[in-house]
Scaffold this motif. Structure first.
Motif, PDB file in Angstrom:
ATOM      1  N   GLY B 126      63.013  42.114   2.416  1.00  0.00           N
ATOM      2  CA  GLY B 126      61.779  42.565   3.054  1.00  0.00           C
ATOM      3  C   GLY B 126      60.761  42.956   1.999  1.00  0.00           C
ATOM      4  O   GLY B 126      61.114  43.421   0.920  1.00  0.00           O
ATOM      5  N   THR B 128      56.713  44.749   1.561  1.00  0.00           N
ATOM      6  CA  THR B 128      55.528  45.381   2.165  1.00  0.00           C
ATOM      7  C   THR B 128      54.384  45.361   1.163  1.00  0.00           C
ATOM      8  O   THR B 128      54.544  45.816   0.028  1.00  0.00           O
ATOM      9  CB  THR B 128      55.854  46.829   2.588  1.00  0.00           C
ATOM     10  OG1 THR B 128      57.007  46.797   3.429  1.00  0.00           O
ATOM     11  CG2 THR B 128      54.698  47.437   3.357  1.00  0.00           C
ATOM     12  N   LEU B 144      60.655  54.256   2.344  1.00  0.00           N
ATOM     13  CA  LEU B 144      59.657  54.398   3.413  1.00  0.00           C
ATOM     14  C   LEU B 144      58.310  54.012   2.817  1.00  0.00           C
ATOM     15  O   LEU B 144      57.804  54.670   1.912  1.00  0.00           O
ATOM     16  CB  LEU B 144      59.641  55.831   3.932  1.00  0.00           C
ATOM     17  CG  LEU B 144      60.989  56.270   4.523  1.00  0.00           C
ATOM     18  CD1 LEU B 144      61.019  57.759   4.781  1.00  0.00           C
ATOM     19  CD2 LEU B 144      61.280  55.498   5.806  1.00  0.00           C
ATOM     20  N   THR B 146      54.374  53.194   3.211  1.00  0.00           N
ATOM     21  CA  THR B 146      53.233  53.460   4.067  1.00  0.00           C
ATOM     22  C   THR B 146      52.051  52.602   3.639  1.00  0.00           C
ATOM     23  O   THR B 146      51.783  52.466   2.440  1.00  0.00           O
ATOM     24  CB  THR B 146      52.844  54.952   3.992  1.00  0.00           C
ATOM     25  OG1 THR B 146      54.014  55.710   4.267  1.00  0.00           O
ATOM     26  CG2 THR B 146      51.782  55.300   5.007  1.00  0.00           C
ATOM     27  N   THR B 157      54.352  52.996   8.784  1.00  0.00           N
ATOM     28  CA  THR B 157      55.462  53.216   7.867  1.00  0.00           C
ATOM     29  C   THR B 157      56.501  52.126   8.116  1.00  0.00           C
ATOM     30  O   THR B 157      56.873  51.859   9.252  1.00  0.00           O
ATOM     31  CB  THR B 157      56.076  54.604   8.067  1.00  0.00           C
ATOM     32  OG1 THR B 157      55.043  55.561   7.893  1.00  0.00           O
ATOM     33  CG2 THR B 157      57.185  54.862   7.058  1.00  0.00           C
ATOM     34  N   ILE B 158      56.907  51.473   7.051  1.00  0.00           N
ATOM     35  CA  ILE B 158      57.768  50.295   7.144  1.00  0.00           C
ATOM     36  C   ILE B 158      59.061  50.538   6.378  1.00  0.00           C
ATOM     37  O   ILE B 158      59.056  51.176   5.316  1.00  0.00           O
ATOM     38  CB  ILE B 158      57.004  49.054   6.616  1.00  0.00           C
ATOM     39  CG1 ILE B 158      55.873  48.728   7.606  1.00  0.00           C
ATOM     40  CG2 ILE B 158      57.922  47.852   6.454  1.00  0.00           C
ATOM     41  CD1 ILE B 158      54.679  48.103   6.999  1.00  0.00           C
ATOM     42  N   ARG B 159      60.150  50.058   6.949  1.00  0.00           N
ATOM     43  CA  ARG B 159      61.468  50.283   6.394  1.00  0.00           C
ATOM     44  C   ARG B 159      62.215  48.953   6.410  1.00  0.00           C
ATOM     45  O   ARG B 159      62.025  48.160   7.326  1.00  0.00           O
ATOM     46  CB  ARG B 159      62.156  51.272   7.340  1.00  0.00           C
ATOM     47  CG  ARG B 159      63.335  52.020   6.817  1.00  0.00           C
ATOM     48  CD  ARG B 159      64.011  52.688   7.996  1.00  0.00           C
ATOM     49  NE  ARG B 159      63.604  54.076   8.228  1.00  0.00           N
ATOM     50  CZ  ARG B 159      64.324  55.129   7.841  1.00  0.00           C
ATOM     51  NH1 ARG B 159      65.431  54.981   7.178  1.00  0.00           N
ATOM     52  NH2 ARG B 159      63.918  56.347   8.134  1.00  0.00           N
ATOM     53  N   CYS B 160      63.044  48.689   5.429  1.00  0.00           N
ATOM     54  CA  CYS B 160      63.871  47.474   5.427  1.00  0.00           C
ATOM     55  C   CYS B 160      65.313  47.893   5.230  1.00  0.00           C
ATOM     56  O   CYS B 160      65.913  47.608   4.189  1.00  0.00           O
ATOM     57  CB  CYS B 160      63.478  46.496   4.323  1.00  0.00           C
ATOM     58  SG  CYS B 160      61.728  46.400   3.981  1.00  0.00           S
TER      59      CYS B 160
END
Lengths: 262, 339
Positions: B126, B128, B144, B146, B157-160
């Motif tokens: 992933g 971001t 985390l 952002t 907020t994006i997490r993989c």
């Protein structure tokens, strides 16, 4: 030469609604336009086709109404268009999106060049172009500001960087992403409008492109949006200056002078 | 997509930074990201590794340790004439498989944004883009990330969680560079450049330094910036006069002004333009969408001039001037020489 231009339909406004479940954009019921950066990709595709012959195909993944953006591409000279649309594609992040587009490009077959806009204005990631190149294992050039030469086997481009530019030559097939400087997109002709109204746009599903269903949609996406929140406030106390324009100008000047700015 | 098991996840350690090298020099964004990586690594009780791909750069690696790196991986690529996306991707993939980093951070520069998406696809990770904030779960190592999203009106907020390494890009000047500690030491790991790494069917013919494409706002002390409220290219002529009077000021612009064609893209401030941290930022007729604010809100002093006192920009400004900028600015220009 067979050219594929990848385009995206994006929200026309910034008041996008967000699905509370998937935290992804709800595209239904929203006014939409062709991503402005993609208009340069379309124009470049059409110009190269006009110079060197062959075919230029517009490709897009999105909901059924994304067809309108493909018709727009046809109205300015693209030969044909394909829409990738299915519930199973929904929720794809840039990894899964570039996988789907790459599978469709394989399915089209014998493609020499893929052109994308440098990024889409809704997500602003600039990840799908290089992602397509990686899935296909093709060469890539990003932020292209000019195509200097092209032959049946190679392309020479001018790439924009923060500190200037470089000239890069690579063999085809390849993927390029283009910036605004590359051309001036044309407006549709009457003939183009008629063609775009008349044409049939096939809709491809995961099976049509032999997509591995574990690599598409939300399940095929390594990233998850876990939280949506308003931006953090800047901690500040605002000093307000009001009055007539001359008063405002004088008060502001005093403030600037106080801080040795002027 | 098959998710990693806990046991697989635990094999991945350390926070990596991909160094930005231009003309044999380590670029400031590398130090900024090294500082950010240090914070994450401390929370995870792990190390900061910086990957350096370039030629004739070995003598400059000490500075990375001073900014918080524990290890510099050097891949010396003698005679490399410029940035070859595919070569650097192959090297990165090889290093990731060999050393298994938990996180990889790269500058969101034209080169970084070309390289990392390619690496993330090749390693099935992933990614971001353009993060404005990074934090890490000290227990499980989830990053985390952002970033402004959906046209810049909200922060996402994006997490993989299911994949390692986790990858993010950060724009230059978003993270503050830490204070260097010249006494800090680190280790250098040299990795060979393999002949199979080189992409032979791609060549960089020539590299040009040019100010033609780059209007460098970041070096200015003062930026005078205009938005939709400038009403047209004429409005920007007024701002240029203003900037000339205020010695050393640069002219910036919002995306709305650039998209309307009133001023070239090189002047754009914000998420999709340049991020700036100047001493003074004077926003003229800029409403202040999030995507603009993230590019300038760390400026020391923000002055906003707008008719509408209720815009986001007028709320965050240190000094908010309510009025007609087409009257106020000419008045200031007239008055400056009289001070």
């Amino acid at each position: 030469m067979k050219i594929v231009v990848c385009i995206k339909q994006v929200p026309a406004t910034n008041d996008a609604k967000i699905d509370p479940e998937t935290k992804r954009i709800i595209r239904e019921g929203m006014k939409a336009i062709l991503n402005p950066f993609d208009t340069y990709a379309v124009e470049e595709g059409v110009q190269l086709r006009d110079k060197f012959g062959g075919e230029v195909i517009a490709l897009s993944m999105g909901p059924p109404k994304a067809e309108a953006s493909l018709r727009e591409a046809i109205s300015v000279g693209v030969d044909r268009a394909i829409l990738l649309s299915d519930r199973a594609f929904g929720g794809s992040d840039t990894w899964a999106t570039s996988y789907v587009l790459a599978k469709a490009i394989e399915k089209i077959g014998d493609v020499d060049l893929v052109i994308c806009g440098k990024q889409a204005i809704d997500g602003d990631t600039a990840q799908v172009g290089p992602g397509i190149a990686a899935h296909l294992d093709w060469l890539q050039a990003t932020y292209v500001m000019a195509v200097e030469e092209i032959s049946s086997s190679s392309i020479r481009v001018k790439r924009m960087h923060e500190d200037g530019y470089d000239i890069c030559e690579m063999s085809l097939p390849a993927v390029i992403t283009v910036v605004k400087d590359i051309n001036i997109p044309r407006v549709p002709s009457l003939k183009g409008r008629l063609a775009s109204n008349k044409c049939e746009i096939p809709v491809w599903k995961p099976d049509d492109i032999n997509a591995d269903t574990s690599k598409i949609g939300l399940n095929g996406s390594p990233t998850r949006v876990v939280k949506i929140q308003p931006p953090p406030p800047r901690h500040t106390s605002t000093k307000k200056i009001e009055g007539s324009s001359i008063e405002c100008a004088q008060t502001l000047l005093r403030e600037l002078k106080l801080r040795s700015i002027v | 997509m098959i998710a990693f098991t806990d046991a697989e996840r635990k094999k991945y350690r350390n926070i990596w930074v991909v160094a930005e090298i231009l003309f044999g020099e380590i670029q400031p964004v590398t130090y900024e990201l090294t500082g950010a990586a240090r914070t994450l690594a401390d929370l995870r009780k792990s190390e900061v590794w910086v990957v350096v791909m370039g030629s004739d750069i070995e003598g400059k690696l000490e500075s990375l340790f001073a900014y918080g790196a524990d290890v510099a991986i050097l891949v010396d690529n003698p005679g490399s004439s410029g940035f070859v996306d595919e070569t650097e991707t192959k090297i990165m993939k090889r290093l990731i498989i060999k050393y298994k980093p938990e996180v990889v951070i790269c500058g969101a520069t034209t080169r970084g944004r070309a390289l990392i998406p390619r690496v993330s696809v090749m390693t099935h990770c992933g990614l971001t883009a353009d993060c404005t904030g990074l934090s890490i779960d000290p227990e499980n190592g989830d990053l985390l990330q952002t970033r402004p999203a959906f046209g810049g009106n909200v922060m996402a907020t994006i997490r993989c969680s299911n994949h390692r390494p986790q990858m993010a890009t950060v724009r230059p000047r978003v993270m503050k560079s830490p204070e260097p500690d010249p006494g800090r030491a680190g280790r250098i790991i040299k990795e060979d450049m393999l002949t199979s790494d080189s992409e032979k069917i791609k060549q960089i013919i020539d590299v040009f330094h040019s100010t033609e494409t780059a209007y460098n706002l970041a070096d200015a002390q003062i930026i005078i910036s205009g938005g939709r409220g400038m009403k047209g290219p004429e409005g920007f002529k007024l701002l240029k006069q203003f900037a000339q009077r205020v010695g050393g000021a640069a002219v910036g612009a919002s995306r709305a002004a650039v998209d309307s064609g009133w001023i070239p893209y090189a002047h754009q401030v914000g998420q999709t333009g340049q991020t700036v941290q100047t001493k003074v930022y004077i926003a003229c007729g800029i409403s202040g969408q999030i995507q603009h604010l993230v590019g300038m809100q760390s400026c020391d002093l923000i002055i906003a001039i707008d008719k509408n006192p209720d815009t986001p920009m007028m709320q965050i400004a240190d000094i908010a001037v309510v009025g007609d900028l087409f009257e106020i600015i000419p008045e200031i220009i007239r008055e400056i020489p009289n001070l």
